[in-house]
Scaffold this motif. Structure first.
Motif, PDB file in Angstrom:
ATOM      1  N   MET A   1       0.845  -1.201   0.000  1.00 43.62           N
ATOM      2  CA  MET A   1       0.000   0.000   0.000  1.00 43.62           C
ATOM      3  C   MET A   1       0.883   1.255   0.000  1.00 43.62           C
ATOM      4  SD  MET A   1      -2.769   1.248   2.884  1.00 43.62           S
ATOM      5  CE  MET A   1      -3.555  -0.352   2.935  1.00 43.62           C
ATOM      6  N   THR A   2       0.560   2.198  -0.881  1.00 44.82           N
ATOM      7  CA  THR A   2       1.349   3.418  -0.923  1.00 44.82           C
ATOM      8  C   THR A   2       1.013   4.312   0.267  1.00 44.82           C
ATOM      9  OG1 THR A   2      -0.293   4.641  -2.205  1.00 44.82           O
ATOM     10  CG2 THR A   2       1.366   3.374  -3.451  1.00 44.82           C
ATOM     11  N   LEU A   3       1.911   5.241   0.554  1.00 49.03           N
ATOM     12  CA  LEU A   3       1.646   6.205   1.628  1.00 49.03           C
ATOM     13  C   LEU A   3       0.397   7.027   1.331  1.00 49.03           C
ATOM     14  CD1 LEU A   3       5.215   7.522   2.538  1.00 49.03           C
ATOM     15  CD2 LEU A   3       3.597   6.448   4.104  1.00 49.03           C
ATOM     16  N   LYS A   4       0.165   7.296   0.050  1.00 54.25           N
ATOM     17  CA  LYS A   4      -1.013   8.076  -0.324  1.00 54.25           C
ATOM     18  C   LYS A   4      -2.292   7.352   0.091  1.00 54.25           C
ATOM     19  CE  LYS A   4      -3.239  10.359  -4.256  1.00 54.25           C
ATOM     20  NZ  LYS A   4      -3.142  10.646  -5.711  1.00 54.25           N
ATOM     21  N   THR A   5      -2.360   6.055  -0.200  1.00 54.03           N
ATOM     22  CA  THR A   5      -3.541   5.268   0.155  1.00 54.03           C
ATOM     23  C   THR A   5      -3.665   5.112   1.661  1.00 54.03           C
ATOM     24  OG1 THR A   5      -3.372   4.053  -1.928  1.00 54.03           O
ATOM     25  CG2 THR A   5      -4.720   3.067  -0.192  1.00 54.03           C
ATOM     26  N   TYR A   6      -2.541   4.828   2.305  1.00 59.25           N
ATOM     27  CA  TYR A   6      -2.518   4.678   3.765  1.00 59.25           C
ATOM     28  C   TYR A   6      -2.974   5.970   4.428  1.00 59.25           C
ATOM     29  CZ  TYR A   6      -0.670   2.977   8.261  1.00 59.25           C
ATOM     30  OH  TYR A   6      -0.528   2.547   9.564  1.00 59.25           O
ATOM     31  N   ARG A   7      -2.497   7.079   3.910  1.00 59.63           N
ATOM     32  CA  ARG A   7      -2.843   8.399   4.461  1.00 59.63           C
ATOM     33  C   ARG A   7      -4.334   8.674   4.319  1.00 59.63           C
ATOM     34  NH1 ARG A   7      -1.888  13.885   1.536  1.00 59.63           N
ATOM     35  NH2 ARG A   7      -1.703  15.429   3.212  1.00 59.63           N
TER      36      ARG A   7
ATOM     37  N   LEU B   1       4.864  14.527   1.948  1.00 63.08           N
ATOM     38  CA  LEU B   1       4.101  14.901   0.753  1.00 63.08           C
ATOM     39  C   LEU B   1       4.856  14.589  -0.533  1.00 63.08           C
ATOM     40  CD1 LEU B   1       2.579  18.321   1.920  1.00 63.08           C
ATOM     41  CD2 LEU B   1       1.516  16.049   1.930  1.00 63.08           C
ATOM     42  N   ALA B   2       6.174  14.631  -0.459  1.00 64.49           N
ATOM     43  CA  ALA B   2       6.991  14.362  -1.649  1.00 64.49           C
ATOM     44  C   ALA B   2       7.168  12.872  -1.923  1.00 64.49           C
ATOM     45  CB  ALA B   2       8.355  15.023  -1.499  1.00 64.49           C
ATOM     46  N   HIS B   3       6.759  12.034  -0.963  1.00 65.98           N
ATOM     47  CA  HIS B   3       6.985  10.587  -1.104  1.00 65.98           C
ATOM     48  C   HIS B   3       5.697   9.790  -0.942  1.00 65.98           C
ATOM     49  CE1 HIS B   3      11.085  12.034  -0.430  1.00 65.98           C
ATOM     50  NE2 HIS B   3      11.493  10.909  -0.984  1.00 65.98           N
ATOM     51  N   LEU B   4       4.576  10.373  -1.319  1.00 67.97           N
ATOM     52  CA  LEU B   4       3.292   9.685  -1.162  1.00 67.97           C
ATOM     53  C   LEU B   4       3.170   8.447  -2.045  1.00 67.97           C
ATOM     54  CD1 LEU B   4       0.811  12.701  -0.863  1.00 67.97           C
ATOM     55  CD2 LEU B   4       1.612  11.192   0.957  1.00 67.97           C
TER      56      LEU B   4
ATOM     57  N   GLU C   1       6.047   2.986  -0.911  1.00 67.97           N
ATOM     58  CA  GLU C   1       5.346   1.951  -0.156  1.00 67.97           C
ATOM     59  C   GLU C   1       5.383   2.308   1.341  1.00 67.97           C
ATOM     60  OE1 GLU C   1       3.608  -1.072  -0.926  1.00 67.97           O
ATOM     61  OE2 GLU C   1       3.491   0.136  -2.755  1.00 67.97           O
ATOM     62  N   THR C   2       4.304   2.029   2.029  1.00 72.35           N
ATOM     63  CA  THR C   2       4.226   2.314   3.464  1.00 72.35           C
ATOM     64  C   THR C   2       4.968   1.236   4.253  1.00 72.35           C
ATOM     65  OG1 THR C   2       2.038   3.306   3.152  1.00 72.35           O
ATOM     66  CG2 THR C   2       2.678   2.726   5.408  1.00 72.35           C
ATOM     67  N   PRO C   3       5.932   1.636   5.074  1.00 66.64           N
ATOM     68  CA  PRO C   3       6.629   0.632   5.896  1.00 66.64           C
ATOM     69  C   PRO C   3       5.664  -0.017   6.890  1.00 66.64           C
ATOM     70  CG  PRO C   3       7.801   2.734   5.874  1.00 66.64           C
ATOM     71  CD  PRO C   3       6.453   2.988   5.277  1.00 66.64           C
ATOM     72  N   ARG C   4       5.652  -1.326   6.929  1.00 67.07           N
ATOM     73  CA  ARG C   4       4.736  -2.022   7.837  1.00 67.07           C
ATOM     74  C   ARG C   4       5.108  -1.769   9.300  1.00 67.07           C
ATOM     75  NH1 ARG C   4       3.360  -8.007   5.785  1.00 67.07           N
ATOM     76  NH2 ARG C   4       1.758  -7.664   7.370  1.00 67.07           N
TER      77      ARG C   4
END
Length: 282
Positions: A1-7, A42-45, A48-51
């Motif tokens: 999951m990307t940071l954008k989706t996680y956020r 914001l620059a790295h959305l 991948e989100t670190p688990r």
């Protein structure tokens, strides 16, 4: 999951808990979990989100859902541009208290001595000592739960000494008077000022904060009466006494000060509410 989706998912959860601030809180939690600044986030959305952040985020959301203040969840807050560590047992600094700091900085001169009574986290003493390193003073706090935070937040301020001190005990004033090199030029105090019966009507979030930092006695004025009567032990005759006050207390606290020989100036907070009394002996 990307940071954008996680956020996005985190924002949705937090907006159910705090509709007005959920988006902001989400970014604050993500930045804390990732140990980074919002600009980097914001620059790295698309990353991948670190688990590894899941335990912290899940725990934080749960604590917030119970009403725990964000500052306690993060373990810190910002006051006068300085990071202040907070936790269970220590009162969370409010931005309106910065008005009292500004008042103190406006009257303190190089070489002056000051004391911060009911210091709590030490935020007031920290701001004064950091902004004006040519003065020195004392951060005075009674609570054994709060004192470790007072000491930690002031650990890099060599011009401030932390001391356990009961603002309602005359012996503590006499003891302090015996060790200071001369009477103080300024005393600032943000005491407990909520009437005892009103504490149970406060918001659930405030309920997480120590009652000893809130309870100002039956009418909320106990500390003002006693501190005003005892502070001459440590404050020079023409010294400055600064109080933070609660809503609707301006007239009563001003009268206490005037009855003790002070002239009083009133300063308003960011919400245009009477918040700070700056008093000086006639």
């Amino acid at each position: 999951m990307t940071l954008k989706t996680y956020r996005t998912k985190l924002r949705e959860m937090l907006c159910e808990i705090s509709p007005d601030e959920g988006d902001v809180i989400a970014d604050m939690l993500l930045c804390e979990a990732l140990k980074t600044e919002r600009g980097y986030l914001l620059a790295h959305l698309d990353d991948e989100t670190p688990r590894s952040i899941d335990p912290f985020i899940s725990g934080a959301v749960f604590e917030l859902s119970l009403g725990k203040p964000l500052q306690y969840v993060l373990g810190k807050c910002n006051f006068y541009g300085y990071e202040i560590e907070v936790g269970d047992g220590v009162f969370i600094p409010r931005s309106d208290t910065e008005i009292g700091v500004k008042a103190a900085l406006g009257v303190l001169k190089d070489g002056d001595l000051f004391a911060d009574i009911c210091s709590g986290s030490g935020c007031i003493a920290k701001a004064i000592a950091s902004e004006k390193p040519t003065v020195s003073g004392y951060a005075l706090e009674l609570s054994r739960k709060a004192l470790p935070y007072t000491e930690k937040n002031l650990s890099d301020c060599r011009n401030v000494s932390v001391r356990r001190f009961d603002a309602l005990d005359e012996d503590d004033y006499i003891d302090l008077a015996s060790i200071i090199e001369r009477p103080l030029d300024l005393v600032i105090c943000n005491p407990p000022y909520i009437p005892t019966e009103d504490i149970k009507t406060l918001s659930p979030q405030v309920g997480f904060e120590p009652e000893t930092a809130l309870d100002g006695g039956e009418d909320g004025l106990r500390y003002y009466r006693i501190v005003t009567s005892l502070v001459p032990h440590i404050l020079k005759k023409d010294g400055i006494l600064i109080f933070e006050i609660g809503i609707g207390q301006c007239e009563d606290v001003s009268r206490i000060l005037q009855d003790n020989g002070y002239s009083v100036a009133v300063l308003r907070d960011y919400g245009k509410i009477d918040r700070i009394l700056l008093a000086k002996k006639y």
